[in-house]
Design an enzyme around this catalytic site. Structure first.
Site, short mmCIF file in Angstrom:
data_model
loop_
_atom_site.label_atom_id
_atom_site.label_comp_id
_atom_site.label_asym_id
_atom_site.label_seq_id
_atom_site.Cartn_x
_atom_site.Cartn_y
_atom_site.Cartn_z
CE LYS A 108 -4.54 0.46 0.35
NZ LYS A 108 -5.45 -0.60 -0.09
N1 GLU Z 1 -7.09 -0.20 -3.31
C1 GLU Z 1 -7.68 -1.44 -3.63
C2 GLU Z 1 -7.83 -2.30 -2.38
O1 GLU Z 1 -7.77 -1.83 -1.27
C3 GLU Z 1 -6.98 -2.24 -4.72
C4 GLU Z 1 -5.67 -1.75 -5.17
C5 GLU Z 1 -5.13 -2.42 -6.41
O2 GLU Z 1 -5.92 -2.65 -7.31
O3 GLU Z 1 -3.94 -2.66 -6.46
O4 GLU Z 1 -8.07 -3.48 -2.45
#
Ligand code: GLU
Length: 421
Positions: A108
């Site tokens: 993240k």
């Molecule tokens: N932000 C999205 C999540 O929390 C997905 C991120 C992504 O597609 O890499 O699952």
């Protein structure tokens, strides 16, 4: 123990992991390896503002584990984000990817900024500089970025362009959630919300609950909440009786016109002043009696003080970490009346389609929207069935079942690879 990740969200992710580790009787050496991220990067992001001054923003990227392939996860642009919160979200991404069977560890990223207070040009400079600072630490086979709160297709296009300019050729596979025009996939923007709707339908099917004519309350009207609202209202025939965004919460028992709400947000940037519903105190929204309750905003909103008063048949956790561990204990005691679709399952549609996008970008071979949606549902179906089966077989909550499957897969990968050197 004091460490750089000290933060309530990280403490919550660790507490969840501790419970699962206990349940799986995980050796403490492995447990400790999973608790702390493999890598955490902090960067200063200097941005020239439109008035000529230079602001320094704090940027983070956390890569949780490297045992199953590259890491994968979104980047959030929010004012209060901390490295501890990013580390928690990276850990959840690990369990989510493993539960869906994706060959990724979790990651993240975040920048402490309120994107609504930046001009488009400032937002572009911030996005590009953040990506530029991250170049030494990422790559299409190292760590792949994606969207999250406060970021969107446009930001992903700037990320992709900045990385590509550095490499000297287009590298679309460095980021997912980019526009289709630069190698993005059909159906990524809708993926998380679409997955949420699919799983709600599956849950209703199991419960023999008729969704058409039923009521739904959604906290958050961003990318995920709005797609879920459209799907449930117009395809599912449900009445959206409660809705919220950063401006507050709104209720209309006759049913909110979702298209009108969406038009209002496009015009006025938020639901403030929306004439089609009545403003209610924000804390009342989640307590509104309904068939389906969807927290689709931030973490920690279902806690020890409101968990016993939530009145819904299906709780579909579209946000990451909406339910605290204490609240979870209360919900587990209410399993006969309240069916929880835990976050790492409920919102997995986004990263699943990101995986499809990465594959398409790597192969320069593109799928149509129907193929994307069909494959998404197949992956979700497998994960859903596995969670329900495990919960039933072992008489545990859906959350513990989902986490146990995800954590166990990571644990087994670590065991099989062994410890180097
Ligand atoms: N932000 C999205 C999540 O929390 C997905 C991120 C992504 O597609 O890499 O699952």
């Amino acid at each position: 123990m004091q460490h750089i990740y000290s933060d309530p969200t990280f403490a919550m992710a660790c507490e969840q992991l501790d419970l699962v580790a206990d349940y799986l009787q995980m050796p403490s050496s492995l447990h400790n390896r999973l608790r702390f991220p493999k890598r955490a990067i902090t960067v200063a992001v200097p941005v020239r503002m439109d008035d000529g001054s230079v602001n320094i923003f704090h940027g983070y990227r956390v890569q949780h584990h490297l045992s199953m392939g590259p890491t994968k996860g979104g980047t959030r642009f929010t004012p209060g984000v901390t490295i501890g919160e990013v580390a928690a979200l990276a850990m959840w991404m690990s369990w989510k990817c493993a539960l869906a069977g994706l060959p990724y560890g979790g990651a993240k990223g975040g920048v402490t900024v309120d994107p609504l207070r930046l001009s488009p040009a400032e937002l572009e400079r911030l996005s590009r500089r953040y990506m530029q600072e991250m170049i030494p630490f990422i790559g299409p086979h190292v760590d792949i970025m994606g969207p999250d709160m406060g970021t969107n297709e446009r930001v992903m296009a700037w990320f992709m362009d900045t990385y590509s300019a550095y490499r000297g050729h287009s590298v679309p596979e460095i980021v997912t959630g980019k526009p289709v025009s630069v190698g993005g996939t059909h159906g990524r923007r809708e993926a998380t919300g679409r997955g949420v709707v699919y799983l709600i339908e599956r849950a209703a099917n199991l419960l023999k609950l008729e969704l058409a004519g039923g009521t739904v309350v959604i906290q958050g009207f961003g990318n995920v909440g709005s797609v879920a609202a459209y799907g449930l209202a117009y395809k599912g025939g449900m009445r959206v009786i409660g809705l919220s965004d950063i401006s507050g919460a709104y209720r209309n028992d006759a049913g909110i016109d979702v298209r009108a709400a969406d038009r209002h947000v496009r015009k006025h940037a938020s639901l403030a002043g929306f004439p089609g519903a009545e403003a209610i105190p924000a804390e009342e929204l989640l307590l509104t009696p309904c068939d389906v309750l969807i927290p689709a905003a931030v973490s920690g909103v279902i806690h020890r003080d409101n968990a016993s008063r939530i009145r819904c048949r299906i709780l579909a956790e579209a946000a990451n970490g909406p339910t605290t561990v204490e609240a979870d204990r209360i919900l587990a005691g209410r399993a006969h009346e309240l069916f929880v679709i835990p976050d790492i399952l409920c919102n997995a549609g986004g990263v699943i389609v990101s995986y499809f996008e990465w594959i398409q970008s790597l192969q320069s071979f593109f799928w149509n929207e129907t193929e994307v949606a069909d494959r998404l549902f197949r992956v979700l179906e497998q994960a859903f069935t596995a969670v329900i089966k495990r919960a039933r077989d072992e008489k545990i909550s859906h959350r513990l079942a989902a986490l146990a499957i995800g954590v166990e897969r990571v644990m087994n990968a670590k065991k099989d690879r062994g410890l180097f050197p």
